[in-house]
Design an enzyme around this catalytic site. Structure first.
Site, mmCIF file in Angstrom:
data_model
loop_
_atom_site.group_PDB
_atom_site.id
_atom_site.type_symbol
_atom_site.label_atom_id
_atom_site.label_comp_id
_atom_site.label_asym_id
_atom_site.label_seq_id
_atom_site.Cartn_x
_atom_site.Cartn_y
_atom_site.Cartn_z
ATOM 1 N N CYS A 12 0.851 -1.173 0.000
ATOM 2 C CA CYS A 12 0.000 0.000 0.000
ATOM 3 C C CYS A 12 0.897 1.237 0.000
ATOM 4 C CB CYS A 12 -0.911 0.010 1.225
ATOM 5 S SG CYS A 12 -0.024 0.160 2.795
ATOM 6 N N HIS A 81 4.156 1.714 11.248
ATOM 7 C CA HIS A 81 3.035 1.637 12.189
ATOM 8 C C HIS A 81 2.991 2.825 13.150
ATOM 9 C CE1 HIS A 81 4.461 -2.531 11.262
ATOM 10 N NE2 HIS A 81 3.202 -2.645 10.904
ATOM 11 N N CYS A 103 3.121 5.816 8.466
ATOM 12 C CA CYS A 103 2.132 5.976 7.405
ATOM 13 C C CYS A 103 1.333 7.262 7.663
ATOM 14 C CB CYS A 103 1.194 4.774 7.387
ATOM 15 S SG CYS A 103 -0.249 4.996 6.329
ATOM 16 N N GLU A 133 0.741 -0.522 15.831
ATOM 17 C CA GLU A 133 0.008 0.670 15.404
ATOM 18 C C GLU A 133 -0.893 1.175 16.523
ATOM 19 O OE1 GLU A 133 -3.722 1.934 12.653
ATOM 20 O OE2 GLU A 133 -2.353 0.497 11.715
ATOM 21 N N THR A 171 -6.034 1.190 11.421
ATOM 22 C CA THR A 171 -6.246 1.354 9.970
ATOM 23 C C THR A 171 -6.531 0.042 9.256
ATOM 24 O OG1 THR A 171 -3.857 1.215 9.545
ATOM 25 C CG2 THR A 171 -4.804 3.423 9.802
ATOM 26 N N ASN A 229 -3.183 -6.850 8.768
ATOM 27 C CA ASN A 229 -4.102 -6.745 7.629
ATOM 28 C C ASN A 229 -4.141 -8.041 6.831
ATOM 29 O OD1 ASN A 229 -2.524 -6.258 4.815
ATOM 30 N ND2 ASN A 229 -1.353 -5.328 6.454
#
Length: 288
Positions: A12, A81, A103, A133, A171, A229
């Site tokens: 990403c 993170h 990010c 994160e 996220t 994720n």
């Protein structure tokens, strides 16, 4: 045999930015007489293959706050993170140079919870409390903060004051689960501010993975063992396709399914390098 590869699979924006930052710093320091040792605070992303390659380029991983406290010099790169505010404060106090590769979507959450905390809001973070994160977000949210990971914890939660509740999310959290948990807070009648901070790329990846898994005989999900994720993608795909496999590389793929396999789907977490996805895509047929 048909092989369907998810268009959204792979790095990403935030992960690519963080990885590129490390290699850019390696290039800058290489060849300098005064070149600094490069460290990342924690693995830059949750992918062992990427971290191994960085270590081969001389990058060292700081495994926690105690190791950082013992550092006297070098260049530290903050992982994608993010980190709690106290980590940045510590490096400032020690005069350690650092580059923030958090990010931008995670950084936005840091700003939200810091501002809402100053306004007197109680912060609710929906996510995995042990994930870096979430640890980072919590470290910007002040003292009045709670992490909720499932429906049971949401049901038990009680707001004992009249303060407003600000709800944010990790996220990479499952979007449908996030909505379900938010509904539980809404039913309690609290004054709440809900901010859906799940990354758009995460939502798109989950929707596409579900769609592919529902129409194939075998589904492959590629990603690091510690990738949140990727784990979510696996859970989503497993509900749609009973023959779903979670692998890090092609070598890990050992299908047990017998008989004719007419179609295979492939998706990957946000921290999975493209070359690993390509290798699986190109060679998956030989595994059957």
């Amino acid at each position: 045999m048909e092989v369907i590869r998810a268009k959204s699979a792979g790095f990403c924006f935030g992960v690519k930015r963080a990885v590129d930052t490390v290699y850019e710093q390696v290039e800058k320091q290489t060849g300098k007489q005064t070149g600094k040792q490069i460290y990342t605070y924690g693995p830059i992303i949750h992918n062992e293959e990427v971290v191994k390659d960085m270590e081969a380029h001389g990058v060292k991983v700081l495994r926690g706050e105690e190791e950082l406290k013992g550092l006297e010099e070098g260049l530290v790169i903050i992982r994608s993170h993010g980190v709690p505010k106290r980590i940045c404060d510590l490096m400032d106090e020690k005069g350690i140079e650092y580059v923030d590769a958090t990010c931008p979507f995670v950084k936005r959450i840091h700003k939200i919870v810091a501002e809402e905390s100053k306004k007197g809001s109680r912060i609710i973070i929906i996510g995995n409390p042990d994930h870096p994160e979430v640890e980072g977000i919590r470290g910007w949210a002040g003292e009045n903060v709670t992490v909720i990971k499932n429906a049971e914890e949401a049901e038990k939660f009680e707001n004992t004051t009249s303060e407003r509740i600000c709800i944010v999310s990790q996220t990479t959290f499952n979007y449908n689960k996030f909505k379900d948990l938010v509904e539980k807070f809404e039913k309690k009648g609290y004054d709440i501010l809900v901010l859906n901070t799940i990354c758009n790329a995460t939502q798109e990846r989950q929707v596409e993975a579900r769609q592919i898994a529902s129409q194939v005989d075998v589904m492959i999900v590629i990603g690091g063992r510690n990738s949140s994720n990727t784990q979510k993608l696996y859970e989503i795909c497993r509900r749609e396709c009973k023959h779903t496999y979670y692998i890090q590389t092609l070598e890990d793929f050992k299908p047990e399914i017998t008989g004719t396999v007419r179609s295979v789907g492939i998706t990957a977490g946000a921290s999975t390098p493209n070359q690993i996805i390509e290798e699986v895509h190109t060679n998956v047929r030989i595994k059957f």
